[in-house]
Structures are given as C-alpha cells and as structure tokens.
Design a protein around this motif. Structure first.
Motif, PDB file in Angstrom:
ATOM      1  N   ILE A 141       5.375   0.310  -3.639  1.00  0.00           N
ATOM      2  CA  ILE A 141       4.656  -0.297  -2.512  1.00  0.00           C
ATOM      3  C   ILE A 141       3.395   0.499  -2.208  1.00  0.00           C
ATOM      4  CG2 ILE A 141       4.771  -0.881  -0.056  1.00  0.00           C
ATOM      5  CD1 ILE A 141       7.704  -1.647  -0.520  1.00  0.00           C
ATOM      6  N   LEU A 142       3.470   1.821  -2.270  1.00  0.00           N
ATOM      7  CA  LEU A 142       2.277   2.643  -2.075  1.00  0.00           C
ATOM      8  C   LEU A 142       1.213   2.303  -3.115  1.00  0.00           C
ATOM      9  CD1 LEU A 142       0.697   4.944  -0.756  1.00  0.00           C
ATOM     10  CD2 LEU A 142       1.938   6.526  -2.262  1.00  0.00           C
ATOM     11  N   MET A 143       1.608   2.204  -4.372  1.00  0.00           N
ATOM     12  CA  MET A 143       0.636   1.860  -5.423  1.00  0.00           C
ATOM     13  C   MET A 143       0.041   0.471  -5.180  1.00  0.00           C
ATOM     14  SD  MET A 143       0.271   4.489  -7.264  1.00  0.00           S
ATOM     15  CE  MET A 143      -0.562   3.876  -8.712  1.00  0.00           C
ATOM     16  N   HIS A 144       0.852  -0.446  -4.691  1.00  0.00           N
ATOM     17  CA  HIS A 144       0.335  -1.785  -4.365  1.00  0.00           C
ATOM     18  C   HIS A 144      -0.707  -1.705  -3.251  1.00  0.00           C
ATOM     19  CE1 HIS A 144      -0.016  -5.925  -3.164  1.00  0.00           C
ATOM     20  NE2 HIS A 144       0.428  -5.602  -1.966  1.00  0.00           N
ATOM     21  N   THR A 145      -0.448  -0.888  -2.233  1.00  0.00           N
ATOM     22  CA  THR A 145      -1.424  -0.793  -1.139  1.00  0.00           C
ATOM     23  C   THR A 145      -2.720  -0.149  -1.609  1.00  0.00           C
ATOM     24  OG1 THR A 145      -0.589   1.326  -0.306  1.00  0.00           O
ATOM     25  CG2 THR A 145       0.377  -0.666   0.627  1.00  0.00           C
ATOM     26  N   LEU A 146      -2.630   0.791  -2.550  1.00  0.00           N
ATOM     27  CA  LEU A 146      -3.830   1.453  -3.069  1.00  0.00           C
ATOM     28  C   LEU A 146      -4.558   0.618  -4.117  1.00  0.00           C
ATOM     29  CD1 LEU A 146      -2.394   5.074  -3.461  1.00  0.00           C
ATOM     30  CD2 LEU A 146      -3.929   4.230  -1.655  1.00  0.00           C
ATOM     31  N   TYR A 147      -3.801  -0.119  -4.916  1.00  0.00           N
ATOM     32  CA  TYR A 147      -4.372  -0.882  -6.034  1.00  0.00           C
ATOM     33  C   TYR A 147      -3.802  -2.293  -6.063  1.00  0.00           C
ATOM     34  CZ  TYR A 147      -5.237   3.951  -7.302  1.00  0.00           C
ATOM     35  OH  TYR A 147      -5.609   5.269  -7.272  1.00  0.00           O
ATOM     36  N   PRO A 148      -4.116  -3.105  -5.056  1.00  0.00           N
ATOM     37  CA  PRO A 148      -3.493  -4.429  -4.948  1.00  0.00           C
ATOM     38  C   PRO A 148      -3.829  -5.380  -6.098  1.00  0.00           C
ATOM     39  CG  PRO A 148      -5.247  -4.186  -3.333  1.00  0.00           C
ATOM     40  CD  PRO A 148      -5.052  -2.844  -3.967  1.00  0.00           C
ATOM     41  N   GLU A 149      -4.935  -5.164  -6.764  1.00  0.00           N
ATOM     42  CA  GLU A 149      -5.341  -6.067  -7.849  1.00  0.00           C
ATOM     43  C   GLU A 149      -4.976  -5.528  -9.228  1.00  0.00           C
ATOM     44  OE1 GLU A 149      -6.437  -9.070  -7.030  1.00  0.00           O
ATOM     45  OE2 GLU A 149      -6.308  -8.437  -4.927  1.00  0.00           O
ATOM     46  N   ASN A 208      16.986   7.594   1.962  1.00  0.00           N
ATOM     47  CA  ASN A 208      17.143   6.190   2.358  1.00  0.00           C
ATOM     48  C   ASN A 208      16.256   5.856   3.559  1.00  0.00           C
ATOM     49  OD1 ASN A 208      19.545   7.405   1.201  1.00  0.00           O
ATOM     50  ND2 ASN A 208      20.562   5.449   1.499  1.00  0.00           N
ATOM     51  N   VAL A 209      16.425   6.626   4.625  1.00  0.00           N
ATOM     52  CA  VAL A 209      15.722   6.322   5.874  1.00  0.00           C
ATOM     53  C   VAL A 209      14.218   6.510   5.708  1.00  0.00           C
ATOM     54  CG1 VAL A 209      15.425   7.007   8.284  1.00  0.00           C
ATOM     55  CG2 VAL A 209      17.714   6.818   7.317  1.00  0.00           C
ATOM     56  N   ARG A 210      13.799   7.658   5.200  1.00  0.00           N
ATOM     57  CA  ARG A 210      12.369   7.922   5.037  1.00  0.00           C
ATOM     58  C   ARG A 210      11.741   6.885   4.120  1.00  0.00           C
ATOM     59  NH1 ARG A 210       9.107   9.452   1.588  1.00  0.00           N
ATOM     60  NH2 ARG A 210      10.720   9.940   0.082  1.00  0.00           N
ATOM     61  N   GLY A 211      12.398   6.620   3.002  1.00  0.00           N
ATOM     62  CA  GLY A 211      11.858   5.649   2.060  1.00  0.00           C
ATOM     63  C   GLY A 211      11.725   4.262   2.662  1.00  0.00           C
ATOM     64  N   MET A 212      12.771   3.798   3.347  1.00  0.00           N
ATOM     65  CA  MET A 212      12.716   2.461   3.936  1.00  0.00           C
ATOM     66  C   MET A 212      11.701   2.392   5.072  1.00  0.00           C
ATOM     67  SD  MET A 212      14.658   0.641   2.059  1.00  0.00           S
ATOM     68  CE  MET A 212      14.711  -0.864   2.989  1.00  0.00           C
ATOM     69  N   VAL A 213      11.633   3.434   5.913  1.00  0.00           N
ATOM     70  CA  VAL A 213      10.642   3.450   6.996  1.00  0.00           C
ATOM     71  C   VAL A 213       9.231   3.413   6.413  1.00  0.00           C
ATOM     72  CG1 VAL A 213       9.668   4.877   8.850  1.00  0.00           C
ATOM     73  CG2 VAL A 213      12.131   4.494   8.746  1.00  0.00           C
ATOM     74  N   ASN A 214       8.973   4.196   5.384  1.00  0.00           N
ATOM     75  CA  ASN A 214       7.651   4.175   4.743  1.00  0.00           C
ATOM     76  C   ASN A 214       7.330   2.793   4.192  1.00  0.00           C
ATOM     77  OD1 ASN A 214       7.067   6.844   5.277  1.00  0.00           O
ATOM     78  ND2 ASN A 214       7.647   7.569   3.247  1.00  0.00           N
ATOM     79  N   CYS A 215       8.291   2.176   3.536  1.00  0.00           N
ATOM     80  CA  CYS A 215       8.061   0.842   2.967  1.00  0.00           C
ATOM     81  C   CYS A 215       7.758  -0.170   4.067  1.00  0.00           C
ATOM     82  CB  CYS A 215       9.283   0.399   2.159  1.00  0.00           C
ATOM     83  SG  CYS A 215       9.536   1.332   0.633  1.00  0.00           S
ATOM     84  N   ILE A 216       8.532  -0.140   5.128  1.00  0.00           N
ATOM     85  CA  ILE A 216       8.309  -1.069   6.246  1.00  0.00           C
ATOM     86  C   ILE A 216       6.919  -0.861   6.832  1.00  0.00           C
ATOM     87  CG2 ILE A 216       9.030  -1.606   8.615  1.00  0.00           C
ATOM     88  CD1 ILE A 216      11.952  -1.032   7.595  1.00  0.00           C
ATOM     89  N   ARG A 217       6.538   0.388   7.069  1.00  0.00           N
ATOM     90  CA  ARG A 217       5.206   0.677   7.634  1.00  0.00           C
ATOM     91  C   ARG A 217       4.095   0.148   6.737  1.00  0.00           C
ATOM     92  NH1 ARG A 217       6.318   6.752   9.306  1.00  0.00           N
ATOM     93  NH2 ARG A 217       7.304   6.373  11.295  1.00  0.00           N
ATOM     94  N   MET A 218       4.191   0.425   5.452  1.00  0.00           N
ATOM     95  CA  MET A 218       3.136  -0.029   4.537  1.00  0.00           C
ATOM     96  C   MET A 218       3.043  -1.545   4.509  1.00  0.00           C
ATOM     97  SD  MET A 218       3.208   2.623   1.301  1.00  0.00           S
ATOM     98  CE  MET A 218       4.991   2.754   1.103  1.00  0.00           C
ATOM     99  N   LEU A 219       4.186  -2.216   4.497  1.00  0.00           N
ATOM    100  CA  LEU A 219       4.180  -3.687   4.462  1.00  0.00           C
ATOM    101  C   LEU A 219       3.648  -4.263   5.779  1.00  0.00           C
ATOM    102  CD1 LEU A 219       7.521  -4.258   2.575  1.00  0.00           C
ATOM    103  CD2 LEU A 219       5.207  -4.645   1.687  1.00  0.00           C
ATOM    104  N   GLN A 220       3.994  -3.638   6.901  1.00  0.00           N
ATOM    105  CA  GLN A 220       3.478  -4.108   8.190  1.00  0.00           C
ATOM    106  C   GLN A 220       1.973  -3.902   8.282  1.00  0.00           C
ATOM    107  OE1 GLN A 220       6.018  -1.957  10.933  1.00  0.00           O
ATOM    108  NE2 GLN A 220       7.295  -3.775  11.259  1.00  0.00           N
ATOM    109  N   GLU A 221       1.489  -2.763   7.812  1.00  0.00           N
ATOM    110  CA  GLU A 221       0.041  -2.502   7.836  1.00  0.00           C
ATOM    111  C   GLU A 221      -0.701  -3.499   6.972  1.00  0.00           C
ATOM    112  OE1 GLU A 221      -0.550   1.586   6.765  1.00  0.00           O
ATOM    113  OE2 GLU A 221       0.481   2.307   8.571  1.00  0.00           O
ATOM    114  N   GLU A 222      -0.102  -3.890   5.866  1.00  0.00           N
ATOM    115  CA  GLU A 222      -0.737  -4.858   4.981  1.00  0.00           C
ATOM    116  C   GLU A 222      -0.839  -6.220   5.650  1.00  0.00           C
ATOM    117  OE1 GLU A 222       0.564  -6.914   0.953  1.00  0.00           O
ATOM    118  OE2 GLU A 222       0.153  -4.773   0.724  1.00  0.00           O
ATOM    119  N   GLU A 223       0.165  -6.570   6.451  1.00  0.00           N
ATOM    120  CA  GLU A 223       0.138  -7.852   7.162  1.00  0.00           C
ATOM    121  C   GLU A 223      -1.001  -7.937   8.151  1.00  0.00           C
ATOM    122  OE1 GLU A 223       3.801  -8.694   9.132  1.00  0.00           O
ATOM    123  OE2 GLU A 223       4.747  -9.487   7.332  1.00  0.00           O
ATOM    124  N   ASN A 224      -1.347  -6.798   8.761  1.00  0.00           N
ATOM    125  CA  ASN A 224      -2.362  -6.781   9.827  1.00  0.00           C
ATOM    126  C   ASN A 224      -3.733  -6.703   9.314  1.00  0.00           C
ATOM    127  OD1 ASN A 224      -0.336  -6.855  11.728  1.00  0.00           O
ATOM    128  ND2 ASN A 224      -0.112  -4.643  11.735  1.00  0.00           N
TER     129      ASN A 224
END
Length: 123
Positions: free
Chosen positions: A45-53, A107-123
């Motif tokens: 997900i991090l790589m997607h946020t940095l390099y979406p294309e 588990n927790v850190r990874g899922m929280v990071n994923c949720i944050r990145m996906l939410q930021e992408e939505e906005n």
C-alpha cells in the motif's frame, strides 16, 4: 526484489525464506509467517501511494495480499491470526497462536498504517 523472488504468484503472500546461490534465488521455506504478510501488505500500500501509476500494480497486489490474509491467515472462528498461512502450513490451524516472539505489534501497526494510507488516498 521480494515480489520477484518471494511472492507466491499462484495464491499470493510472501514466502518465509529464500537463499541465493550463483545468482539464483530458491525458496527454502514456503511457509508464510503472519508478520511478514502484514508487513508486506503495509509495504504494498505504501508503494501504491508513492507510485500509483507503476506497472507493477501495487494496489492490485495489495488487494491480492488482503484476500490471501483473509482466506488463510485470520482465524474467523476464534479470532487472532495463525502463525503461518494455512495454504502452506495447514497445521497452524490447530497449533498455539501465541508464542514468545508473537505480539500484536505487527498486526495492529500494520493495519493502522494501511487504514491511514487508504483514508488519505480517499481524501
């Protein structure tokens, strides 16, 4: 490198260990440890946020990773995560889920990071 050398192209998920010899990588442990799957999802997900294309399609791979985790790693009956994905290590279903090196940190850190990145992408 991990996608090229350690990603299960059929089922998804990252293998536990590989070894390089004479320029070739061979998988020496096909188990898929719980912590490396969530760290892998986080990285995809991090790589997607940095390099979406990027033609590697990190978001598509992240979705595939989540499907793998949801199918083979998360215990939907009793909660928690198995130590290894059931596709390669089916005895994880009846093994203890807890041990000295397993914490919910990954588990927790990874899922929280994923949720944050996906939410930021939505906005």
């Amino acid at each position: 490198h991990s996608l090229e050398s350690g990603w299960d192209k059929e089922t998804g998920g990252f293998y536990d260990a590989g070894k390089e010899s004479e320029g070739e990588i061979s998988i020496i442990n096909k188990g898929k440890a719980w912590w490396s799957q969530i760290e892998g999802l986080n990285a995809l997900i991090l790589m997607h946020t940095l390099y979406p294309e990027d033609p590697q399609d990190y978001f598509g791979l992240a979705k595939r990773m989540w499907e793998y985790m949801d199918t083979y790693l998360i215990d939907k009956e009793y909660g928690g995560w198995y130590n290894y994905g059931l596709d390669m290590t089916p005895d994880s279903k009846t093994a203890r889920k807890s041990h000295a090196w397993k914490t919910t940190y990954h588990n927790v850190r990874g899922m929280v990071n994923c949720i944050r990145m996906l939410q930021e992408e939505e906005n």
